[in-house]
Design an enzyme around this catalytic site. Structure first.
Site, PDB file in Angstrom:
ATOM      1  N   LEU A  93       0.846  -1.200   0.000  1.00 46.56           N
ATOM      2  CA  LEU A  93       0.000   0.000   0.000  1.00 46.56           C
ATOM      3  C   LEU A  93       0.882   1.252   0.000  1.00 46.56           C
ATOM      4  O   LEU A  93       0.732   2.140  -0.849  1.00 46.56           O
ATOM      5  CB  LEU A  93      -0.914   0.007   1.236  1.00 46.56           C
ATOM      6  CG  LEU A  93      -1.788   1.256   1.434  1.00 46.56           C
ATOM      7  CD1 LEU A  93      -2.887   1.327   0.371  1.00 46.56           C
ATOM      8  CD2 LEU A  93      -2.442   1.261   2.837  1.00 46.56           C
ATOM      9  N   GLU A 144       1.498   0.282  10.045  1.00 46.57           N
ATOM     10  CA  GLU A 144       0.050  -0.003  10.029  1.00 46.57           C
ATOM     11  C   GLU A 144      -0.758   1.136  10.674  1.00 46.57           C
ATOM     12  O   GLU A 144      -1.801   0.912  11.283  1.00 46.57           O
ATOM     13  CB  GLU A 144      -0.237  -1.381  10.628  1.00 46.57           C
ATOM     14  CG  GLU A 144       0.498  -2.459   9.830  1.00 46.57           C
ATOM     15  CD  GLU A 144      -0.004  -3.848   9.987  1.00 46.57           C
ATOM     16  OE1 GLU A 144      -1.196  -4.042  10.255  1.00 46.57           O
ATOM     17  OE2 GLU A 144       0.817  -4.772   9.807  1.00 46.57           O
ATOM     18  N   THR A 148       0.387   5.309  12.106  1.00 48.91           N
ATOM     19  CA  THR A 148       1.145   5.913  13.213  1.00 48.91           C
ATOM     20  C   THR A 148       0.210   6.188  14.397  1.00 48.91           C
ATOM     21  O   THR A 148      -1.020   6.176  14.256  1.00 48.91           O
ATOM     22  CB  THR A 148       1.752   7.266  12.772  1.00 48.91           C
ATOM     23  OG1 THR A 148       0.658   8.130  12.404  1.00 48.91           O
ATOM     24  CG2 THR A 148       2.694   7.119  11.578  1.00 48.91           C
TER      25      THR A 148
HETATM   26  N1  CAA Z   1     -13.489   0.830   7.158  1.00 49.31           N
HETATM   27  C1  CAA Z   1     -14.286   0.971   6.072  1.00 49.31           C
HETATM   28  N2  CAA Z   1     -14.280   2.084   5.287  1.00 49.31           N
HETATM   29  C2  CAA Z   1     -13.445   3.079   5.635  1.00 49.31           C
HETATM   30  C3  CAA Z   1     -12.590   3.000   6.753  1.00 49.31           C
HETATM   31  C4  CAA Z   1     -12.642   1.802   7.532  1.00 49.31           C
HETATM   32  N3  CAA Z   1     -11.852   1.636   8.606  1.00 49.31           N
HETATM   33  N4  CAA Z   1     -11.871   4.134   6.836  1.00 49.31           N
HETATM   34  C5  CAA Z   1     -12.260   4.914   5.809  1.00 49.31           C
HETATM   35  N5  CAA Z   1     -13.213   4.274   5.083  1.00 49.31           N
HETATM   36  C6  CAA Z   1     -13.933   4.769   3.917  1.00 49.31           C
HETATM   37  C7  CAA Z   1     -14.712   6.035   4.264  1.00 49.31           C
HETATM   38  O1  CAA Z   1     -15.971   5.710   4.796  1.00 49.31           O
HETATM   39  C8  CAA Z   1     -14.818   6.712   2.907  1.00 49.31           C
HETATM   40  O2  CAA Z   1     -15.841   6.059   2.176  1.00 49.31           O
HETATM   41  P1  CAA Z   1     -16.781   6.838   1.085  1.00 49.31           P
HETATM   42  O3  CAA Z   1     -15.913   7.067  -0.100  1.00 49.31           O
HETATM   43  O4  CAA Z   1     -17.866   5.866   0.822  1.00 49.31           O
HETATM   44  O5  CAA Z   1     -17.226   8.109   1.741  1.00 49.31           O
HETATM   45  C9  CAA Z   1     -13.489   6.372   2.248  1.00 49.31           C
HETATM   46  O6  CAA Z   1     -12.993   5.178   2.906  1.00 49.31           O
HETATM   47  C10 CAA Z   1     -12.462   7.463   2.381  1.00 49.31           C
HETATM   48  O7  CAA Z   1     -12.304   7.729   3.757  1.00 49.31           O
HETATM   49  P2  CAA Z   1     -11.607   9.037   4.309  1.00 49.31           P
HETATM   50  O8  CAA Z   1     -12.154  10.241   3.576  1.00 49.31           O
HETATM   51  O9  CAA Z   1     -11.693   9.021   5.792  1.00 49.31           O
HETATM   52  O10 CAA Z   1     -10.087   8.830   3.811  1.00 49.31           O
HETATM   53  P3  CAA Z   1      -8.793   9.700   4.057  1.00 49.31           P
HETATM   54  O11 CAA Z   1      -8.074   9.839   2.773  1.00 49.31           O
HETATM   55  O12 CAA Z   1      -9.120  10.933   4.832  1.00 49.31           O
HETATM   56  O13 CAA Z   1      -7.885   8.695   4.963  1.00 49.31           O
HETATM   57  C11 CAA Z   1      -7.024   7.717   6.990  1.00 49.31           C
HETATM   58  C12 CAA Z   1      -8.239   8.240   6.219  1.00 49.31           C
HETATM   59  C13 CAA Z   1      -7.613   7.088   8.252  1.00 49.31           C
HETATM   60  C14 CAA Z   1      -6.051   8.812   7.360  1.00 49.31           C
HETATM   61  C15 CAA Z   1      -6.298   6.626   6.140  1.00 49.31           C
HETATM   62  O14 CAA Z   1      -5.632   7.200   5.040  1.00 49.31           O
HETATM   63  C16 CAA Z   1      -5.296   5.835   6.956  1.00 49.31           C
HETATM   64  O15 CAA Z   1      -5.656   4.886   7.651  1.00 49.31           O
HETATM   65  N6  CAA Z   1      -3.995   6.193   6.841  1.00 49.31           N
HETATM   66  C17 CAA Z   1      -2.926   5.390   7.454  1.00 49.31           C
HETATM   67  C18 CAA Z   1      -2.421   4.401   6.444  1.00 49.31           C
HETATM   68  C19 CAA Z   1      -1.739   3.258   7.086  1.00 49.31           C
HETATM   69  O16 CAA Z   1      -2.142   2.746   8.128  1.00 49.31           O
HETATM   70  N7  CAA Z   1      -0.698   2.771   6.418  1.00 49.31           N
HETATM   71  C20 CAA Z   1       0.021   1.617   6.859  1.00 49.31           C
HETATM   72  C21 CAA Z   1       0.618   0.942   5.692  1.00 49.31           C
HETATM   73  S1  CAA Z   1       0.654  -0.772   5.778  1.00 49.31           S
HETATM   74  C22 CAA Z   1       1.987  -1.220   6.694  1.00 49.31           C
HETATM   75  O17 CAA Z   1       2.525  -0.511   7.467  1.00 49.31           O
HETATM   76  C23 CAA Z   1       2.275  -2.625   6.457  1.00 49.31           C
HETATM   77  C24 CAA Z   1       3.495  -3.268   6.849  1.00 49.31           C
HETATM   78  O18 CAA Z   1       4.272  -3.610   5.988  1.00 49.31           O
HETATM   79  C25 CAA Z   1       3.659  -3.728   8.265  1.00 49.31           C
END
Ligand code: CAA
Length: 379
Positions: A125, A363, A365
């Site tokens: 991602l 996953e 911050t």
């Molecule tokens: N469950 C279901 N749907 C969700 C959701 C959830 N938990 N969170 C958001 N959505 C949906 C929203 O309802 C919205 O839907 P609609 O289009 O129908 O309205 C859509 O997704 C967009 O949501 P947002 O407008 O809230 O999205 P955003 O761009 O503002 O982002 C955020 C929200 C919470 C900041 C998100 O970007 C996020 O979680 N960021 C962190 C990313 C992350 O955790 N990365 C880790 C990478 S993986 C990793 O680290 C792996 C590894 O190798 C160990």
């Protein structure tokens, strides 16, 4: 309300604890020192059913609940956090989205070998310019006849160097924003798919953190997971579950540091008595134990809600926030209790301290966890 584990959960705990003590813990320092991927431990975890714990047995998994998963990750991570994250990524970030979104053909082809641990997976991602802002994807996927053509790069991908199968998110329609992202399954060896930079890290040194590079990488049309445009939601739902896994990893790291610190406090004599009898040490141990138990209860609650098929985004974020910050705090105090010894590689607490830090970052911050919690509280 019942706080007791079921017989099956106790059995998993005993099995994982026994394996961790006999086979994982003795190797943890060497894995860390040599930055060695513990292939033999991953193979053993596959035999024990730990690589696809929540996937039904008919799809190659162990058919267990999320509480069992949390328990097992804590046990493995208490011995070796690198081994814990390898297991967590395969379970939470690879098997889980596959199981929820795959066709029967995809289940047979991709899910079964991953859930049984014959194969290893990674989750693509993050990009150089799309970390916390996961929607800022630059990798593209364009349909050309019967194939999707992927271009772009993913970075900081756990298991990236060893994975046979990658779950990859890419933009299929830039105009649609978060609704223009789709999910794909890309297999190792596909022309145009290569491994780029490997990170040299502060902690979790036995797990790889790699760049995935896609240059006109053609994959079959059928490797689309879920529907076109559903990728962002698939990623978010997957990360909700992943955060429970990382919270559990943090619990294991914190518990290991607390265990070492308590033993040292009982053994170390200063001013004519064990330092465990000094109030300065007692208060530290009391706070360490309280923060650990609080974080574990929050993590178990999130896992319980997941098992009940209820929404758990807020609770998973709370569990991860509490457990990762507890792990950082507890490992810091553990070094303090061990004093100069804690700062050396003679004792595992310096490794616990280095391993704890990443749990506040990957996953999602701690800042993103607070954002998710606040969005749920204030909506
Ligand atoms: N469950 C279901 N749907 C969700 C959701 C959830 N938990 N969170 C958001 N959505 C949906 C929203 O309802 C919205 O839907 P609609 O289009 O129908 O309205 C859509 O997704 C967009 O949501 P947002 O407008 O809230 O999205 P955003 O761009 O503002 O982002 C955020 C929200 C919470 C900041 C998100 O970007 C996020 O979680 N960021 C962190 C990313 C992350 O955790 N990365 C880790 C990478 S993986 C990793 O680290 C792996 C590894 O190798 C160990």
């Amino acid at each position: 309300m019942n706080f007791d584990l079921t017989d099956e959960q106790k059995m998993i705990q005993d099995m994982a604890r026994d394996f961790a003590a006999k086979e994982v813990a003795p190797k943890a320092a060497e894995i860390d020192k040599n930055h060695r991927y513990p292939a033999e431990l991953v193979a053993k975890m596959a035999e024990l059913g730990l690589m696809g714990m929540m996937v039904p047995e008919e799809q190659g998994g162990a058919g267990m609940d999320s509480i069992s998963y949390v328990i097992a990750i804590e046990e493995i991570s208490a011995a070796c956090a690198s081994t814990g994250v390898i297991m967590s990524v395969n379970n939470s970030l690879v098997c889980d989205p596959l199981q929820r979104n795959c066709t029967p053909e995809q289940a047979e082809k991709f899910l079964k070998p991953l859930a049984s641990g014959q194969k290893l997976g990674c989750f693509g991602l993050t990009e150089p310019n799309a970390g916390s802002d996961a929607a800022g994807q630059k990798t593209t996927a364009v349909l050309d006849g019967d194939e999707w053509v992927l271009n772009g790069a993913k970075n900081f991908i756990t298991n990236g160097n060893e994975a046979d199968t990658a779950i990859v998110f890419a933009m299929t329609d830039k105009e649609q924003g978060t609704r223009g992202i789709s999910t794909f399954v890309v297999e190792k060896g596909t022309p145009g798919f290569s491994i780029g930079k490997l990170e040299d890290k502060l902690g979790i040194c036995g797990s790889s953190t790699a760049e995935l590079v896609f240059e006109d990488c053609r994959i079959p049309k059928d490797n689309l997971l879920g529907k076109v445009g559903e990728g962002f939601k698939i990623a978010m739902v997957t990360l909700d579950g992943g955060r429970i896994g990382i919270a559990s990893q943090a619990l294991g790291i914190a518990r290991a540091a607390l265990t070492t610190a308590k033993q040292h406090a009982l053994d170390r004599v200063q001013f004519g008595k064990p330092i465990a009898r000094l109030q300065a040490i007692q208060w530290m141990v009391a706070d360490m134990a309280t923060r650990l138990d609080s974080a574990r209860l929050l993590t178990y609650r999130a896992a319980h809600l997941k098992d009940q098929k209820k929404r758990f985004s807020r609770e998973a974020a709370m569990g991860k926030l509490a457990a990762s910050e507890a792990a950082m705090w507890i490992t810091t105090k553990a070094i303090q209790i061990l004093g100069g010894y804690g700062y050396t590689k003679e004792y595992p607490v310096e490794r616990n301290f280095r391993d704890a830090k990443i749990t506040e970052i990957y996953e999602g911050t701690s800042e993103i966890m607070r954002l998710v919690i606040a969005m749920n509280e204030l909506s």
